[in-house]
Design a protein around this motif. Sequence first.
Motif, PDB file in Angstrom:
ATOM      1  N   LYS A 262      -6.789  -1.438   5.190  1.00 45.05           N
ATOM      2  CA  LYS A 262      -5.836  -2.311   5.876  1.00 45.05           C
ATOM      3  C   LYS A 262      -6.274  -3.755   5.638  1.00 45.05           C
ATOM      4  O   LYS A 262      -7.465  -4.058   5.520  1.00 45.05           O
ATOM      5  N   SER A 312      -5.768  -0.729  12.149  1.00 44.28           N
ATOM      6  CA  SER A 312      -4.357  -0.916  12.472  1.00 44.28           C
ATOM      7  C   SER A 312      -4.237  -2.065  13.462  1.00 44.28           C
ATOM      8  O   SER A 312      -5.139  -2.281  14.279  1.00 44.28           O
ATOM      9  N   ASP A 313      -3.120  -2.807  13.404  1.00 53.88           N
ATOM     10  CA  ASP A 313      -2.880  -3.873  14.371  1.00 53.88           C
ATOM     11  C   ASP A 313      -2.342  -3.253  15.649  1.00 53.88           C
ATOM     12  O   ASP A 313      -1.182  -2.852  15.730  1.00 53.88           O
ATOM     13  N   ASN A 316      -0.217  -6.506  17.942  1.00 50.55           N
ATOM     14  CA  ASN A 316       0.791  -7.396  17.351  1.00 50.55           C
ATOM     15  C   ASN A 316       0.351  -8.850  17.247  1.00 50.55           C
ATOM     16  O   ASN A 316       1.190  -9.752  17.298  1.00 50.55           O
ATOM     17  N   ASP A 317      -0.948  -9.078  17.068  1.00 46.15           N
ATOM     18  CA  ASP A 317      -1.395 -10.454  16.884  1.00 46.15           C
ATOM     19  C   ASP A 317      -1.532 -10.813  15.410  1.00 46.15           C
ATOM     20  O   ASP A 317      -1.961 -11.914  15.066  1.00 46.15           O
ATOM     21  N   PHE A 319      -3.551  -9.370  13.239  1.00 47.40           N
ATOM     22  CA  PHE A 319      -4.869  -9.018  12.721  1.00 47.40           C
ATOM     23  C   PHE A 319      -5.129  -7.525  12.929  1.00 47.40           C
ATOM     24  O   PHE A 319      -4.829  -6.975  13.988  1.00 47.40           O
ATOM     25  N   ALA A 320      -5.687  -6.886  11.925  1.00 47.64           N
ATOM     26  CA  ALA A 320      -6.018  -5.473  12.052  1.00 47.64           C
ATOM     27  C   ALA A 320      -7.147  -5.278  13.056  1.00 47.64           C
ATOM     28  O   ALA A 320      -8.101  -6.054  13.115  1.00 47.64           O
ATOM     29  N   ASP A 321      -7.021  -4.231  13.856  1.00 56.38           N
ATOM     30  CA  ASP A 321      -8.046  -3.818  14.797  1.00 56.38           C
ATOM     31  C   ASP A 321      -8.652  -2.509  14.288  1.00 56.38           C
ATOM     32  O   ASP A 321      -8.184  -1.942  13.296  1.00 56.38           O
ATOM     33  N   ILE A 405       5.287  -5.522   9.971  1.00 58.65           N
ATOM     34  CA  ILE A 405       3.892  -5.269   9.631  1.00 58.65           C
ATOM     35  C   ILE A 405       3.629  -5.487   8.150  1.00 58.65           C
ATOM     36  O   ILE A 405       2.680  -6.165   7.766  1.00 58.65           O
ATOM     37  N   ASN A 408       3.373  -8.765   5.134  1.00 56.16           N
ATOM     38  CA  ASN A 408       2.978  -9.739   6.138  1.00 56.16           C
ATOM     39  C   ASN A 408       2.808 -11.125   5.536  1.00 56.16           C
ATOM     40  O   ASN A 408       2.953 -12.134   6.216  1.00 56.16           O
TER      41      ASN A 408
END
Length: 594
Positions: A262, A312-313, A316-317, A319-321, A405, A408
């Motif tokens: 990602k 995965s984000d 919705n900021d 950036f991937a988490d 998504i 981007n």
Amino acid sequence: MRLFTILTLSFFVFGSNAQVPSYIVDTTCFTALTLEGGQTEIEFADINNDGHLDLLTVGDHGSPLINSSQHGISVFFGNGTGTGWTLYQNGDFGYGGIAVGDVNNDGFLDVGYGIHHNYSATDFGDQLLEVALGDGTGMNWTPWDDSLATAGETWGMFGTDFGDFNNDGLLDIVSGSFGCCAGTHVYLNTGTGVWNHSFGYINGNTEHYVECGDINHDGNLDFVSCHQNGAAYFGDGTGNFTNSHFNLPSIGPLGFYDISLKDIDGDGDDDFGFIHNNSMPYVYKWDNTTQQWVNSSAGLTVSGLASCIKLSDLNNDGFADAVVATTGSVVIFLGNGGTVWNNVLTIPLTNMTFCQDIAIADADQNGLPEIAVWATFNNGLFSTINKLVYLREVTPVTTLNINQIFPNGFECLPANAVRNITWNSSVVPGHQTSVKIEFSSTGINGTWTTVATAAPNNGNYQWTVPSGIISYNSYIRTILTDSITLVTDTAYNLHPFQVGVCDPALSISALDNNFDFNIAPNPFNDAFSISSKNKLVQIEIFNTVGSKVFSEDLKLLPKQSYVVKPNINSNGIYFVKLTTVAGEIKTMKIVREE
């Protein structure tokens, strides 16, 4: 009785704008399928094209029908609520990995699967690697697998993914073996049901999974695997690959435990998350300048033994988490764009000993994704059993919203290549929605051409990139429409992407990265609309003496398009202050008049 564990954490500010999702842990919603033990792969997809995500698998060691009810392609049909899943199974085979995509471009999703138990007496399930065509129901399958598993795959295959490796508008397939000996293989799709082996190797051990993405920003799909011979393979756009393990940690005799790709920092290429043999999670970025992998794992530490990772984000900021499964828990790390990972939430899963796979998608359309975990749990004193645990995100829907998504921004998409446009959305429960998708090669204010008029709002659209276009300023626009209220919401990629000829050197610096926005009408009376290239998290209005007269907090659901109704009665000059998810601030003068 259905048993839930409710986590009451709803909001957490990380940096300035991040939110921690809130989950209900459900261990009973998928119990229609009795499990046994062993690895498996799970995927979310709208297999019957009804706008609601389903969950697919070919099962663990119990498939087909070995001390369990598993057999063949197992589909849990979703109804859009995140509850009430309905199981349907077809086939006499299993124990492996699964991929979902439209391989023959007929508009219906198909499946590919690598299996260890190819026990079927028919063409449907008698090979270690297969593709089967769907008919739009998610129930009926037609084998489309000539010449697959013909390159030395004499032991079970497993992790499987689709990707257009030669950019010809057709999805190809890659699969890794189960345990020992059969290696990893790529087959190219001819569009006729015959597959041509283009790359692969045999021998060596593997921990089962493979995943596709563009790592080095050349537009050609690469893949990562759990094989001991190397984790990363860069594609050349023809179906050939080069082992590119440079500066990654050494691999043990079984390969990495798990892998995930990602874009963690929004630069248009995919970054590599994996579980190392030391049972710790890592994320590495590829540096195109030094041609080396760079460790970007600061803060990504766990106390238990890690076995799964998925990037995965979650909030919705942009950036991937990272979702990491360890012994007894699932840990949520929020990302800030590749600098540091912040451990914000630990979800206990008592007696979980080892995670087999994680899938993440927004299955209930509240705008924030759910997490499905297939894992092994203690089952008494001396035995274990697999369970499918569902972490349902329960933030209530307050407004119609769409969040794009992929793309981007800054991606490089070759002409005629298959890529997936993806999004998530929040929808008022019980309402029907659809998504219009448009493409512009001349900027966010350019001429828009229709990609899809009314696609199902399932978060994914398989797109063939147009040919004959070279653009460094391309945009996708997704427009969500509520069919009952006719209210719409619109999203764009945050930054432009490349189409046609891909130049990795133009990743960010040579592309437009301005904070562009538009306010209309100006002057306004009761309301005005804002369209922003970058997602907004806060809108503030000040009068000429600096007093704040209006404020709208959008941190929960950042917006690129928003109608502002400030309830200002006095005519005159005001100043609108906009803040984006990246912390950018822009101020514009606006006039209120009757």
